[in-house]
Design a protein around this motif. Structure first.
Motif, short mmCIF file in Angstrom:
data_model
loop_
_atom_site.label_atom_id
_atom_site.label_comp_id
_atom_site.label_asym_id
_atom_site.label_seq_id
_atom_site.Cartn_x
_atom_site.Cartn_y
_atom_site.Cartn_z
N GLU A 80 0.74 -1.24 -0.03
CA GLU A 80 -0.10 -0.06 0.13
C GLU A 80 0.81 1.32 0.05
O GLU A 80 0.48 2.19 -0.90
CB GLU A 80 -0.99 0.02 1.01
CG GLU A 80 -1.82 1.08 1.27
CD GLU A 80 -2.88 1.43 0.24
OE1 GLU A 80 -3.47 2.52 0.29
OE2 GLU A 80 -3.38 0.37 -0.23
N GLU A 81 1.86 1.28 1.08
CA GLU A 81 2.59 2.51 1.01
C GLU A 81 3.79 2.80 -0.03
O GLU A 81 3.97 3.86 -0.52
CB GLU A 81 3.54 2.61 2.28
CG GLU A 81 2.25 2.55 3.71
CD GLU A 81 1.66 3.85 3.68
OE1 GLU A 81 2.08 4.87 3.20
OE2 GLU A 81 0.33 3.80 4.11
N LYS A 137 0.50 3.97 -3.11
CA LYS A 137 0.56 5.51 -2.81
C LYS A 137 1.81 6.24 -3.31
O LYS A 137 1.45 7.40 -3.86
CB LYS A 137 0.59 5.61 -1.28
CG LYS A 137 -0.53 5.38 -0.57
CD LYS A 137 -0.56 5.70 1.02
CE LYS A 137 -1.67 5.35 1.77
NZ LYS A 137 -1.69 5.60 3.22
#
Length: 435
Positions: free
Chosen positions: A296-297, A301
């Motif tokens: 996710e990071e 993102k």
């Protein structure tokens, strides 16, 4: 859907919440001995595939600096002593049935396997058992395979993913038995002789050091009959207890290898509990959470890496790791460290933990749908020392992990990473990688 089974959808994946039997239908699985050979049999009348996997215990613990790679070389070059049958009839029989006989040498064990339909099991069992018991070696075949392995070894630097994993393993397992590579090293592959291969096979391949796992539409009576005439004629031998030392590192370490590449490869390994350790399932969940957060990071993102990863090895001397490829290694490793620190300092919510546990369980059992995968699943628990019966407790063990357990194992094991970076040294701030 069966009564008592509920379904939900989390992140697009169907998640089942059900009794244990719905996940792990190993009812009817039994163990028995044919002389000194231990057998685990899981009948499966749902399909006509039979998977037979013979495990030679030890793996890297059987090897030395001089003979590493010998088990792989043996079963990659082995053929039957009857040369005509080996080179003609054997291959023709396999091709005509779609069956497979193969082998793989790993740090925990070497596997010799047969996969076929029930219809062809009996004649192919004779071929398989002869392949194990009545192996012969011929100069031209050994030298062709030896040259292929040496070429593969020489080319490992051509694949950054392969190379960084090899270098990281050598660094992590320094002074540990796992430093001996089952795939072999250049010096050992060059020197291993056919006489040494034959002697190693005669001395080491004994009933007491083997485990046979069979999954398929086959009954015990037939299997015992076949074994008594084949593998049970191997020497009985004596089981040698093997203790696998825990891997511990007192300080972080960074190795930078300069390469002119379009991206940089980052791999950090850390000591982690093995399958028999009480912390193993808590660490399994912690790694699964870390994996999702890194994706996710780092990717979703910030688009710093296509496939960032966190993983827990299946080796019995446990280790975990974090991995990514990135044009910005410093920014990427900062996120890795931040997410590990977050798991140390913040307690995950009960809801998030339950969701991650359900996802893990679902994916795990989707991965063991085949007969072969089910056999490997049972063998993993058996050879770890827990016993194959412990496989039935996987769901319970994962579901009983608490938020406090996850935080505790993160605090205990997320440290002293042994990093390897392959790429541009000028882009690496060494302090960021000493975690």
């Amino acid at each position: 859907m069966k009564a008592g089974v509920q379904a939900g959808v989390i992140l697009g994946i169907i998640v089942l919440t059900a009794p244990l039997w719905a996940y792990n239908d190993f009812q009817g699985t039994e163990e028995f001995f044919v002389k000194k050979l231990k057998v685990i049999l899981k009948p499966n009348p749902a399909n006509e595939i039979v998977s037979a996997q013979l495990y030679w215990r030890g793996g890297s613990l059987n090897l030395t600096e001089e003979n590493q790679g010998i088990e792989r070389l043996i079963f990659s070059t082995a053929t039957l002593k009857n040369r005509k049958y080996a080179e003609e009839s054997w291959q023709r029989l396999l091709e005509g049935t779609g069956a497979e006989i193969g082998s793989a040498s790993l740090r925990n064990y070497t596997i010799i396997s047969l996969r076929c339909t029930r219809e062809h099991f009996e004649p192919l069992w004779e071929v398989f058992s002869d392949y194990v018991r009545n192996t012969g070696f011929y100069d031209e075949r050994v030298e062709v395979i030896r040259e292929r392995f040496l070429t593969e070894y020489g080319r490992r630097e051509d694949s950054p993913d392969v190379y960084i994993r090899d270098v990281a393993a050598q660094q992590f397992y320094e002074n540990h038995p796992y430093r001996f590579d089952p795939a072999g090293a250049k010096e050992s592959l060059e020197r291993i002789s056919m006489r040494e291969m034959a002697s190693y096979l005669d001395d080491g391949l004994t009933q007491s050091r083997l485990l046979l796992v069979v999954v398929g539409n086959i009954d015990r009576e037939l299997l015992e009959k076949k074994l008594s005439k084949t593998l049970a004629k191997l020497p009985g031998g004596k089981r040698r207890p093997q203790t696998i030392p825990v891997v511990e590192h007192a300080a972080p370490k960074l190795k930078i290898i300069e390469r002119d590449l379009p991206t940089n490869y980052l791999l950090g390994l850390f000591s982690a509990p093995g399958p028999t350790h009480p912390d193993y399932f808590a660490m399994t969940v912690a790694i699964d959470i870390l994996k999702a957060r890194l994706f996710e990071e780092i990717r979703t993102k910030r688009n710093l890496s296509y496939a960032p990863d966190a993983f827990l090895s299946t080796d019995y001397a446990g280790h975990g790791g974090v991995y990514a490829t990135s044009v910005d290694p410093d920014s990427t490793v900062k996120i890795m460290v931040a997410e590990m620190e977050k798991l140390k300092s913040e307690t995950i919510s009960d809801t998030d933990l339950r969701n991650r546990a359900r996802l893990y369980i679902t994916k795990k059992y989707l991965n063991i749908e085949s007969n072969t995968a089910q056999g490997q699943f049972l063998a993993h628990f058996e050879l770890s020392g827990l016993g194959w019966q412990a496989s039935a407790k996987l769901v319970e063990s994962i579901q009983t992990v608490t938020p406090a357990d996850v935080q505790r194992v993160a605090q205990q094991y997320f440290k002293n990473l042994q990093f390897v970076v392959l790429g541009n040294p000028e882009l690496v701030d060494q302090e960021l990688f000493t975690y």
